[in-house]
Design a protein around this motif. Structure first.
Motif, PDB file in Angstrom:
ATOM      1  N   PHE A  64     -30.735   5.767 -14.772  1.00 13.99           N
ATOM      2  CA  PHE A  64     -31.883   5.421 -15.602  1.00 13.99           C
ATOM      3  C   PHE A  64     -31.528   5.522 -17.084  1.00 13.99           C
ATOM      4  N   TYR A  65     -32.487   5.168 -17.943  1.00 12.42           N
ATOM      5  CA  TYR A  65     -32.274   5.316 -19.375  1.00 12.42           C
ATOM      6  C   TYR A  65     -31.853   6.748 -19.707  1.00 12.42           C
ATOM      7  N   THR A  66     -31.013   6.856 -20.727  1.00  7.24           N
ATOM      8  CA  THR A  66     -30.726   8.165 -21.311  1.00  7.24           C
ATOM      9  C   THR A  66     -31.361   8.207 -22.698  1.00  7.24           C
ATOM     10  N   SER A  67     -31.203   9.317 -23.381  1.00 13.41           N
ATOM     11  CA  SER A  67     -31.539   9.354 -24.797  1.00 13.41           C
ATOM     12  C   SER A  67     -30.840   8.204 -25.505  1.00 13.41           C
ATOM     13  N   ASN A  68     -31.524   7.597 -26.471  1.00 19.66           N
ATOM     14  CA  ASN A  68     -30.870   6.538 -27.237  1.00 19.66           C
ATOM     15  C   ASN A  68     -29.574   7.021 -27.874  1.00 19.66           C
ATOM     16  N   TYR A  69     -29.541   8.263 -28.284  1.00 24.03           N
ATOM     17  CA  TYR A  69     -28.339   8.821 -28.915  1.00 24.03           C
ATOM     18  C   TYR A  69     -27.176   8.975 -27.937  1.00 24.03           C
ATOM     19  N   GLY A  70     -27.479   8.987 -26.645  1.00 23.11           N
ATOM     20  CA  GLY A  70     -26.477   9.299 -25.631  1.00 23.11           C
ATOM     21  C   GLY A  70     -26.776  10.659 -25.026  1.00 23.11           C
ATOM     22  N   ILE A  71     -26.255  10.918 -23.830  1.00 28.97           N
ATOM     23  CA  ILE A  71     -26.527  12.199 -23.192  1.00 28.97           C
ATOM     24  C   ILE A  71     -25.898  13.323 -24.021  1.00 28.97           C
ATOM     25  N   MET A  72     -26.593  14.435 -24.111  1.00 27.02           N
ATOM     26  CA  MET A  72     -26.154  15.526 -24.980  1.00 27.02           C
ATOM     27  C   MET A  72     -24.787  16.062 -24.580  1.00 27.02           C
ATOM     28  N   SER A  73     -24.520  16.151 -23.279  1.00 29.97           N
ATOM     29  CA  SER A  73     -23.238  16.711 -22.836  1.00 29.97           C
ATOM     30  C   SER A  73     -22.059  15.845 -23.267  1.00 29.97           C
ATOM     31  N   LEU A  74     -22.242  14.519 -23.324  1.00 32.06           N
ATOM     32  CA  LEU A  74     -21.167  13.645 -23.802  1.00 32.06           C
ATOM     33  C   LEU A  74     -21.019  13.770 -25.314  1.00 32.06           C
ATOM     34  N   ARG A  75     -22.115  13.820 -26.026  1.00 37.09           N
ATOM     35  CA  ARG A  75     -22.036  13.976 -27.484  1.00 37.09           C
ATOM     36  C   ARG A  75     -21.353  15.290 -27.843  1.00 37.09           C
ATOM     37  N   GLU A  76     -21.646  16.345 -27.092  1.00 30.73           N
ATOM     38  CA  GLU A  76     -20.987  17.637 -27.322  1.00 30.73           C
ATOM     39  C   GLU A  76     -19.499  17.556 -27.001  1.00 30.73           C
ATOM     40  N   ALA A  77     -19.157  16.832 -25.929  1.00 30.98           N
ATOM     41  CA  ALA A  77     -17.743  16.677 -25.564  1.00 30.98           C
ATOM     42  C   ALA A  77     -16.982  15.880 -26.619  1.00 30.98           C
ATOM     43  N   VAL A  78     -17.617  14.847 -27.175  1.00 28.50           N
ATOM     44  CA  VAL A  78     -16.991  14.064 -28.243  1.00 28.50           C
ATOM     45  C   VAL A  78     -16.792  14.936 -29.477  1.00 28.50           C
ATOM     46  N   ALA A  79     -17.811  15.712 -29.838  1.00 30.21           N
ATOM     47  CA  ALA A  79     -17.700  16.589 -31.007  1.00 30.21           C
ATOM     48  C   ALA A  79     -16.574  17.605 -30.816  1.00 30.21           C
ATOM     49  N   GLU A  80     -16.455  18.135 -29.615  1.00 30.82           N
ATOM     50  CA  GLU A  80     -15.382  19.091 -29.331  1.00 30.82           C
ATOM     51  C   GLU A  80     -14.020  18.407 -29.420  1.00 30.82           C
ATOM     52  N   LYS A  81     -13.919  17.206 -28.895  1.00 31.27           N
ATOM     53  CA  LYS A  81     -12.674  16.436 -28.998  1.00 31.27           C
ATOM     54  C   LYS A  81     -12.284  16.208 -30.452  1.00 31.27           C
ATOM     55  N   LEU A  82     -13.251  15.835 -31.277  1.00 33.26           N
ATOM     56  CA  LEU A  82     -12.971  15.579 -32.686  1.00 33.26           C
ATOM     57  C   LEU A  82     -12.532  16.852 -33.411  1.00 33.26           C
ATOM     58  N   ARG A  83     -13.128  17.992 -33.040  1.00 31.14           N
ATOM     59  CA  ARG A  83     -12.735  19.259 -33.665  1.00 31.14           C
ATOM     60  C   ARG A  83     -11.313  19.645 -33.287  1.00 31.14           C
ATOM     61  N   THR A  84     -10.995  19.585 -32.009  1.00 32.45           N
ATOM     62  CA  THR A  84      -9.705  20.088 -31.533  1.00 32.45           C
ATOM     63  C   THR A  84      -8.557  19.116 -31.769  1.00 32.45           C
ATOM     64  N   GLU A  85      -8.845  17.822 -31.763  1.00 25.04           N
ATOM     65  CA  GLU A  85      -7.765  16.832 -31.848  1.00 25.04           C
ATOM     66  C   GLU A  85      -7.654  16.159 -33.207  1.00 25.04           C
ATOM     67  N   ASN A  86      -8.754  16.098 -33.956  1.00 24.50           N
ATOM     68  CA  ASN A  86      -8.750  15.326 -35.197  1.00 24.50           C
ATOM     69  C   ASN A  86      -9.093  16.137 -36.440  1.00 24.50           C
ATOM     70  N   ASN A  87      -9.311  17.430 -36.252  1.00 25.81           N
ATOM     71  CA  ASN A  87      -9.663  18.308 -37.383  1.00 25.81           C
ATOM     72  C   ASN A  87     -10.929  17.816 -38.088  1.00 25.81           C
ATOM     73  N   LEU A  88     -11.892  17.346 -37.294  1.00 27.40           N
ATOM     74  CA  LEU A  88     -13.151  16.820 -37.804  1.00 27.40           C
ATOM     75  C   LEU A  88     -14.292  17.717 -37.335  1.00 27.40           C
ATOM     76  N   ASP A  89     -15.045  18.250 -38.261  1.00 23.91           N
ATOM     77  CA  ASP A  89     -16.100  19.207 -37.940  1.00 23.91           C
ATOM     78  C   ASP A  89     -17.445  18.498 -37.791  1.00 23.91           C
ATOM     79  N   TYR A  90     -17.659  17.900 -36.611  1.00 25.34           N
ATOM     80  CA  TYR A  90     -18.927  17.253 -36.306  1.00 25.34           C
ATOM     81  C   TYR A  90     -19.653  18.039 -35.226  1.00 25.34           C
ATOM     82  N   ASN A  91     -20.999  17.980 -35.259  1.00 22.46           N
ATOM     83  CA  ASN A  91     -21.772  18.501 -34.145  1.00 22.46           C
ATOM     84  C   ASN A  91     -22.419  17.327 -33.413  1.00 22.46           C
TER      85      ASN A  91
END
Length: 393
Positions: A64-91
């Motif tokens: 079904f539809y998710t949040s327009n922003y995307g599911i929170m668990s994926l957004r958190e996983a992307v933010a974690e990837k950016l922190r650990t792999e790209n030195n980017l501090d996003y939430n």
């Protein structure tokens, strides 16, 4: 009868890449064996762990539809990837999940561009960046990436291109169509330039994982003072061989993301629900699969570099990343790129793309995608070498 189609599409060209591909499909219907080096689509199967996660997500009822922003668990996983792999501090609030990087580009342009704005684009670059600017009634202004300068930015030229109408600048590193990467020194100079000129940087990092040797991908948003003036676009299609899944993301300051989400709501509502869950698995469990793919890309690249540079009239700067060889054919006596590509396909069934599809600086070059089997690459380059004889006469 009125003219109902908007005039803005007069400047929008159909994809030359897809035109070549359509021609190959017709040739194959006629029973011909075609060697495909025109499309930037990984030839590997999507890793099994990702396919399994997709199926399990469907079985679980994630349909079904998710949040327009995307599911929170994926957004958190992307933010974690950016922190650990790209030195980017996003939430997670600074991440928007989109239906592929093409949507990310479209949404980003909608966010920032007004009619008459100017946007700096590499020459050569992937044509979507140019065509989407025209759709927004903005003006694409091209900056040069020259082989003689190892495809780095010429800041003296760049200085002369910026006007009061300049809103943003796009960088694609690793590059499509060149396969080159912007160096740390270039990115640091660009960061200073962007701050001094007060322009936004759109950083396309879709090929970031496909790099070779000791080449290190650097995200420009990680440089001091650049997070607030950078929109980073990345996704799953190239790295994880998930082109048909249509999954990507935008990382940007929260105020950008909030407005981008409004655009995204009108555009696609949300990325496919079960694909988003598969994206979490990709980020967390498919690293070994990616390493194997990159290792094979490197094997292909090394062969292409050696073979092309052994052919009289051709030359090739060693690609640092992605899976494209931007082959210099200027030593063949002045044949135009599109003429060469047409002859190569018509006479030898080898599909490539003229460099001019990516900008005026592509004249004298052809793009050869090595997202194809090693065996096809060997045969394709043998045929390409034979085709060169025709133009040396």
């Amino acid at each position: 009868m009125k003219e109902f189609i908007s005039k803005k599409f007069d400047k929008v060209s159909p994809s030359g890449i897809r035109q070549v591909n359509e021609k190959t499909i017709q040739m194959e219907r006629e029973g011909k064996k075609v060697y495909h080096f025109e499309i930037g689509r990984p030839d590997f199967e999507t890793p099994q762990v990702i396919k399994d996660a997709t199926i399990e997500s469907i079985k679980r009822g994630d349909v079904f539809y998710t949040s327009n922003y995307g599911i929170m668990s994926l957004r958190e996983a992307v933010a974690e990837k950016l922190r650990t792999e790209n030195n980017l501090d996003y939430n997670a609030k600074e991440i928007l999940i989109t239906a592929g990087a093409s949507e990310s580009i479209f949404d980003t342009y909608q966010l920032i561009l007004e009619p008459g704005d100017e946007i700096l684009l590499p020459n050569p670059c992937w044509p979507n960046y140019v065509n989407t600017a025209h759709i927004m009634r903005a003006e694409p202004v091209r900056y040069s990436l020259d082989s003689e300068k190892d495809f780095q930015i010429d800041f003296e030229e760049l200085e002369g291109l910026v006007t009061e109408k300049t809103k943003a600048m796009v960088i694609i590193t690793p590059s499509n169509p060149i396969g080159s990467m912007l160096t740390k020194e270039t990115l640091e100079k660009l960061a200073d330039f962007a701050k001094r000129k007060d322009i936004l940087i759109i950083a396309d990092e879709i090929y970031e994982k496909i790099t070779f040797g000791n080449k290190e991908h650097i995200s420009i948003a990680s440089i001091d003072g650049m997070k607030e003036r950078t929109i980073t676009i990345n996704g799953f299609s190239k790295t994880f061989s998930m082109t048909g899944f249509r999954l990507a993301y935008i990382a940007a300051p929260e105020n950008f993301i909030k407005t981008l989400n409004i655009v995204h709501q009108q555009n696609t509502s949300c990325a496919t629900s079960f694909v988003q869950y598969a994206g979490i698995t990709a980020l967390k469990e498919a690293h070994e699969d990616v390493e194997k793919m990159v290792e094979e890309y490197k094997r292909r690249r090394d062969y292409i570099v050696e073979k092309v540079n052994s052919i009289e009239g051709l030359s090739l700067n060693v690609p640092d990343g992605a899976f494209y060889a931007f082959i210099d054919i200027r030593g063949l006596g002045g044949v135009h790129s599109d003429e060469f590509c047409k002859y190569l396909l018509d006479e030898y069934c080898v599909a490539t793309v003229a460099g001019t599809e990516f900008g005026t600086k592509g004249e004298g070059f052809i793009r050869f995608s090595y997202a194809s089997s090693y065996e096809d690459i060997v045969e394709g380059l043998e045929r390409l070498e034979q085709a060169c004889d025709h133009f040396r006469k």
